[in-house]
Write an enzyme that holds these catalytic residues in place. Structure first.
Site, PDB file in Angstrom:
ATOM      1  N   HIS A   1      -3.195  -0.717   9.058  1.00 51.11           N
ATOM      2  CA  HIS A   1      -3.357  -0.100  10.369  1.00 51.11           C
ATOM      3  C   HIS A   1      -3.706  -1.184  11.377  1.00 51.11           C
ATOM      4  O   HIS A   1      -4.233  -2.248  11.022  1.00 51.11           O
ATOM      5  CB  HIS A   1      -4.457   0.953  10.334  1.00 51.11           C
ATOM      6  CG  HIS A   1      -4.080   2.178   9.565  1.00 51.11           C
ATOM      7  ND1 HIS A   1      -4.733   3.369   9.743  1.00 51.11           N
ATOM      8  CD2 HIS A   1      -3.141   2.397   8.620  1.00 51.11           C
ATOM      9  CE1 HIS A   1      -4.202   4.287   8.941  1.00 51.11           C
ATOM     10  NE2 HIS A   1      -3.230   3.710   8.248  1.00 51.11           N
TER      11      HIS A   1
ATOM     12  N   GLU B   1      -6.060  -1.478  13.592  1.00 45.42           N
ATOM     13  CA  GLU B   1      -7.468  -1.862  13.645  1.00 45.42           C
ATOM     14  C   GLU B   1      -7.832  -2.775  12.476  1.00 45.42           C
ATOM     15  O   GLU B   1      -8.528  -3.785  12.656  1.00 45.42           O
ATOM     16  CB  GLU B   1      -8.369  -0.615  13.631  1.00 45.42           C
ATOM     17  CG  GLU B   1      -8.178   0.297  14.827  1.00 45.42           C
ATOM     18  CD  GLU B   1      -7.107   1.371  14.632  1.00 45.42           C
ATOM     19  OE1 GLU B   1      -7.148   2.362  15.370  1.00 45.42           O
ATOM     20  OE2 GLU B   1      -6.244   1.225  13.744  1.00 45.42           O
TER      21      GLU B   1
ATOM     22  N   CYS C   1      -8.658   6.212  12.750  1.00 42.79           N
ATOM     23  CA  CYS C   1      -8.683   7.147  11.623  1.00 42.79           C
ATOM     24  C   CYS C   1      -9.944   6.886  10.797  1.00 42.79           C
ATOM     25  O   CYS C   1     -10.643   5.892  11.011  1.00 42.79           O
ATOM     26  CB  CYS C   1      -7.428   6.963  10.768  1.00 42.79           C
ATOM     27  SG  CYS C   1      -7.453   5.462   9.747  1.00 42.79           S
TER      28      CYS C   1
ATOM     29  N   CYS D   1     -10.082   3.336   9.251  1.00 48.28           N
ATOM     30  CA  CYS D   1     -10.345   2.300  10.248  1.00 48.28           C
ATOM     31  C   CYS D   1     -11.785   2.366  10.743  1.00 48.28           C
ATOM     32  O   CYS D   1     -12.413   1.325  10.962  1.00 48.28           O
ATOM     33  CB  CYS D   1      -9.363   2.409  11.398  1.00 48.28           C
ATOM     34  SG  CYS D   1      -7.678   1.985  10.896  1.00 48.28           S
TER      35      CYS D   1
END
Length: 172
Positions: free
Chosen positions: A69, A71, A99, A102
């Site tokens: 992801h 992040e 999410c 993250c």
């Protein structure tokens, strides 16, 4: 930047251009999104002095890595640049509310401030599915249709933990 008079030095922190930082995250996300490497997610990590340590995007599809992801990728790059797993004092800018995975990475990195663009419902409206993970966590993680969690070999694992503690290893 600092200002000095006869008796004291005053440090003046420069405020980062938040619009510029977010635009860099958006453009990085757009770039990899258009290359079919990941979704519309970008992130940047900025240190306490306003310096951009990293700008990254979601590369889940290109890397075949569900943890890639934006992040997490930005945190990895910033930590590498800084030479430390501890990103205390940093701010994370991201195109969407993080999410659960993250959020965990952000907390473990000791980042205390997030600035995000899109809300969870915005991601949900285009098909991303963070809500069921939040619901699973809120429900004491007991929904076996989502995930089964079983304990096993605790004694052997406790010996490993004790060994780590006895050796005085770093707690992070």
């Amino acid at each position: 930047m600092y200002c000095q008079d006869e008796k004291e030095v005053i440090i003046i922190a420069r405020k980062p251009d938040e619009t510029k930082i977010m635009r860099q995250a958006i453009e990085k996300a757009r770039e990899t999104m258009n290359e079919d490497l990941g979704g519309p997610f970008g992130a940047a990590v900025v240190d306490a002095e306003g310096n951009i340590l990293a700008v990254a995007s979601n590369t889940v599809l290109g890397d075949n890595d569900p943890t890639a992801h934006a992040e997490v990728n930005a945190i990895r790059a910033a930590a590498k640049k800084k030479g430390s797993y501890d990103l205390s004092g940093c701010t994370l800018y991201t195109t969407a509310h993080p999410c659960p995975m993250c959020l965990g990475a952000i907390i473990w990195a000791n980042i205390k401030h997030i600035r995000y663009g899109c809300r969870p419902e915005d991601a949900d409206s285009i098909g991303f599915r963070d809500d069921f993970i939040y619901d699973f966590i809120k429900g004491d993680m007991k929904d076996k249709e989502i995930l089964t969690i079983d304990e096993g070999e605790r004694d052997a694992c406790l010996r490993l933990f004790k060994e780590y503690k006895d050796k005085g290893k770093v707690i992070y």
